[in-house]
Scaffold this motif. Structure first.
Motif, PDB file in Angstrom:
ATOM      1  N   LYS A   2       0.843  -1.191   0.000  1.00  0.00           N
ATOM      2  CA  LYS A   2       0.000   0.000   0.000  1.00  0.00           C
ATOM      3  C   LYS A   2       0.881   1.245   0.000  1.00  0.00           C
ATOM      4  N   PRO A   3       0.482   2.259  -0.791  1.00  0.00           N
ATOM      5  CA  PRO A   3       1.272   3.498  -0.781  1.00  0.00           C
ATOM      6  C   PRO A   3       1.223   4.154   0.584  1.00  0.00           C
ATOM      7  N   ASN A   4       2.336   4.693   1.016  1.00  0.00           N
ATOM      8  CA  ASN A   4       2.419   5.365   2.298  1.00  0.00           C
ATOM      9  C   ASN A   4       2.845   6.807   2.063  1.00  0.00           C
ATOM     10  N   SER A   5       1.872   7.639   1.727  1.00  0.00           N
ATOM     11  CA  SER A   5       2.187   9.027   1.391  1.00  0.00           C
ATOM     12  C   SER A   5       2.759   9.798   2.558  1.00  0.00           C
ATOM     13  N   PHE A 133       5.957   6.975  -7.469  1.00  0.00           N
ATOM     14  CA  PHE A 133       4.738   6.451  -8.078  1.00  0.00           C
ATOM     15  C   PHE A 133       3.535   7.199  -7.526  1.00  0.00           C
ATOM     16  N   GLY A 134       2.571   7.481  -8.383  1.00  0.00           N
ATOM     17  CA  GLY A 134       1.311   8.080  -7.962  1.00  0.00           C
ATOM     18  C   GLY A 134       0.200   7.052  -8.116  1.00  0.00           C
ATOM     19  N   HIS A 135      -0.518   6.809  -7.036  1.00  0.00           N
ATOM     20  CA  HIS A 135      -1.594   5.819  -7.055  1.00  0.00           C
ATOM     21  C   HIS A 135      -2.945   6.528  -6.971  1.00  0.00           C
ATOM     22  N   GLU A 146       4.273   6.671  -3.500  1.00  0.00           N
ATOM     23  CA  GLU A 146       5.216   5.671  -3.019  1.00  0.00           C
ATOM     24  C   GLU A 146       6.567   5.950  -3.666  1.00  0.00           C
ATOM     25  N   LEU A 147       7.626   5.886  -2.871  1.00  0.00           N
ATOM     26  CA  LEU A 147       8.977   6.062  -3.406  1.00  0.00           C
ATOM     27  C   LEU A 147       9.610   4.701  -3.643  1.00  0.00           C
TER      28      LEU A 147
END
Length: 176
Positions: A2-5, A133-135, A146-147
């Motif tokens: 999961k992305p962790n902004s 990355f852009g989700h 996410e990096l």
């Protein structure tokens, strides 16, 4: 994953540490990000990018000017369905501002991308090493960022971007 902004610094901080190149690959036909909702509504009502919209974009345009002024080459490639969506027409109408600020922009009709292997998410690749990355959700709303610094992933993203760029149509020649 999961992305962790919350652990991803703002884009302005990331690009401030960029020295050579910043490339952006956009793959969606519509975005529903809140920061653009007023501009998009104005454009739908007037068919134009208004002076107020230009002012709301000023922080981005200033960031592009400053980054390009430091010698960083900024390129954006958009893979779009044809005929284009209403949102893409809106993006196209305002892209001249990005170009005037120093960003290079190309458009690739989705059928021309059919034989390319592309990442599954929009991305910024900074200096060929750091990927942001852009989700997005199905409705285009931003889910997070996410990096990734994996050299193999960076190479794959760089290769994909360059293939899109080679096939892409410069903004000045692309009509919607």
């Amino acid at each position: 994953m999961k992305p962790n902004s919350s652990s991803v610094p703002p884009f302005a901080e990331l690009v401030a540490d960029c020295h050579h190149s910043a490339v952006h690959l956009e793959l969606r036909d519509s975005y529903g990000v809140s920061s653009e909702s007023e501009d998009f509504a104005e454009w739908k009502a007037t068919g134009e990018i208004t002076p107020a919209s230009v002012e709301r974009r000023r922080p981005w345009l200033d960031l592009v000017r400053e980054t390009v002024g430091r010698g960083v080459i900024m390129r954006r490639a958009r893979v779009v369905s044809v005929p284009v969506s209403e949102y893409i027409r809106y993006e196209h109408a305002g892209t001249h501002l990005n170009v005037e600020a120093g960003e290079l922009v190309r458009w690739l009709p989705r059928p021309e991308a059919a034989t390319l292997l592309l990442p599954g998410a929009d991305l910024w690749l900074l200096d060929g090493r750091l990927i942001r990355f852009g989700h997005f959700a199905g409705d285009g709303s931003r889910v997070g960022h996410e990096l990734n610094e994996d050299p193999a992933v960076a190479k794959m993203c760089a290769d994909a971007f360059e293939l899109v760029w080679e096939r892409g149509i410069p903004h000045e020649e692309f009509t919607v």
